[in-house]
Design a protein around this motif. Structure first.
Motif, short mmCIF file in Angstrom:
data_model
loop_
_atom_site.label_atom_id
_atom_site.label_comp_id
_atom_site.label_asym_id
_atom_site.label_seq_id
_atom_site.Cartn_x
_atom_site.Cartn_y
_atom_site.Cartn_z
N SER A 166 -3.21 -3.86 -17.63
CA SER A 166 -2.07 -3.03 -17.28
C SER A 166 -1.61 -2.27 -18.51
O SER A 166 -1.58 -2.81 -19.61
CB SER A 166 -0.91 -3.88 -16.76
N ASP A 167 -1.23 -1.02 -18.29
CA ASP A 167 -0.64 -0.20 -19.33
C ASP A 167 0.78 0.13 -18.90
O ASP A 167 1.04 0.38 -17.72
CB ASP A 167 -1.43 1.09 -19.52
N PHE A 168 1.70 0.15 -19.85
CA PHE A 168 3.11 0.39 -19.57
C PHE A 168 3.61 1.54 -20.43
O PHE A 168 3.23 1.67 -21.60
CB PHE A 168 3.94 -0.87 -19.91
N PHE A 169 4.48 2.37 -19.84
CA PHE A 169 5.08 3.50 -20.54
C PHE A 169 6.56 3.58 -20.17
O PHE A 169 6.92 3.38 -19.01
CB PHE A 169 4.38 4.81 -20.17
N ARG A 170 7.39 3.89 -21.13
CA ARG A 170 8.84 3.96 -20.92
C ARG A 170 9.25 5.44 -20.83
O ARG A 170 8.72 6.28 -21.56
CB ARG A 170 9.52 3.29 -22.11
N PHE A 171 10.20 5.74 -19.93
CA PHE A 171 10.72 7.09 -19.80
C PHE A 171 12.19 7.05 -19.41
O PHE A 171 12.67 6.04 -18.88
CB PHE A 171 9.90 7.91 -18.79
N LYS A 172 12.89 8.14 -19.67
CA LYS A 172 14.29 8.27 -19.30
C LYS A 172 14.40 9.23 -18.12
O LYS A 172 13.61 10.16 -18.00
CB LYS A 172 15.13 8.80 -20.46
N ALA A 173 15.41 8.99 -17.28
CA ALA A 173 15.67 9.90 -16.17
C ALA A 173 17.15 9.85 -15.84
O ALA A 173 17.82 8.83 -16.06
CB ALA A 173 14.84 9.52 -14.95
N LYS A 174 17.66 10.96 -15.33
CA LYS A 174 19.03 11.03 -14.86
C LYS A 174 19.05 10.76 -13.36
O LYS A 174 18.04 10.94 -12.67
CB LYS A 174 19.62 12.41 -15.16
N ALA A 175 20.18 10.36 -12.85
CA ALA A 175 20.32 10.07 -11.42
C ALA A 175 19.88 11.28 -10.60
O ALA A 175 20.28 12.41 -10.87
CB ALA A 175 21.77 9.72 -11.09
N GLY A 176 19.01 11.03 -9.63
CA GLY A 176 18.53 12.08 -8.74
C GLY A 176 17.34 12.86 -9.25
O GLY A 176 16.76 13.65 -8.51
N GLU A 177 16.94 12.68 -10.51
CA GLU A 177 15.78 13.39 -11.04
C GLU A 177 14.50 12.83 -10.44
O GLU A 177 14.34 11.61 -10.33
CB GLU A 177 15.69 13.28 -12.56
N LYS A 178 13.60 13.73 -10.07
CA LYS A 178 12.31 13.31 -9.51
C LYS A 178 11.26 13.32 -10.60
O LYS A 178 11.19 14.26 -11.41
CB LYS A 178 11.88 14.25 -8.39
N ARG A 179 10.47 12.29 -10.62
CA ARG A 179 9.33 12.17 -11.54
C ARG A 179 8.09 11.92 -10.70
O ARG A 179 8.12 11.14 -9.75
CB ARG A 179 9.52 11.02 -12.52
N ILE A 180 7.00 12.58 -11.06
CA ILE A 180 5.74 12.43 -10.33
C ILE A 180 4.73 11.78 -11.25
O ILE A 180 4.53 12.23 -12.38
CB ILE A 180 5.23 13.78 -9.81
N PHE A 181 4.09 10.72 -10.76
CA PHE A 181 3.05 9.99 -11.50
C PHE A 181 1.78 10.04 -10.67
O PHE A 181 1.79 9.76 -9.47
CB PHE A 181 3.48 8.55 -11.75
N ASP A 182 0.67 10.40 -11.31
CA ASP A 182 -0.59 10.61 -10.60
C ASP A 182 -1.73 10.09 -11.46
O ASP A 182 -1.98 10.63 -12.55
CB ASP A 182 -0.76 12.10 -10.33
N VAL A 183 -2.40 9.05 -11.02
CA VAL A 183 -3.59 8.55 -11.72
C VAL A 183 -4.79 9.32 -11.18
O VAL A 183 -5.00 9.37 -9.96
CB VAL A 183 -3.78 7.03 -11.52
N GLN A 184 -5.57 9.90 -12.07
CA GLN A 184 -6.77 10.63 -11.67
C GLN A 184 -7.96 9.95 -12.32
O GLN A 184 -8.32 10.25 -13.45
CB GLN A 184 -6.66 12.09 -12.08
#
Length: 100
Positions: free
Chosen positions: A34-52
């Protein structure tokens, strides 16, 4: 922008920060890694993650999970594009999150 996978990143407490948006290129070296990454986001912000991976011929059967600040699972994706996961995550509150 694209960056190489920073190491070590094999646990939530060792997850490096990512400035989104970014593409991360890396290698899974063994079963159940497993690989882990940390990120920040504000309430309601959309983030898209896509493994290719599988779409490019890799046998990897990946899973994407977003963990909240308390370490609890908030979202999960597995086989959205063949064996590759795709996850649209909307932050429920402002904070720091981890994608695994």
């Amino acid at each position: 922008p694209e960056r190489l996978e920073p190491k070590p990143n094999n646990s939530a407490d060792r997850a490096p920060w990512l400035e989104l948006p970014v593409a991360v290129s890396g290698v899974i070296g063994g079963n159940a890694e497993s690989d882990f990454f940390r990120f920040k986001a504000k309430a309601g912000e959309k983030r898209i993650f896509d493994v290719q991976a599988n779409r490019f011929g890799s046998p990897l059967d990946a899973t994407l999970v977003v963990l909240g600040p308390d370490g609890k699972e908030l979202a999960r994706s597995e086989d959205a594009h063949g064996l590759d996961p795709f996850l649209e995550f909307t932050a429920p509150a402002e904070g720091e999150f981890v994608v695994q």
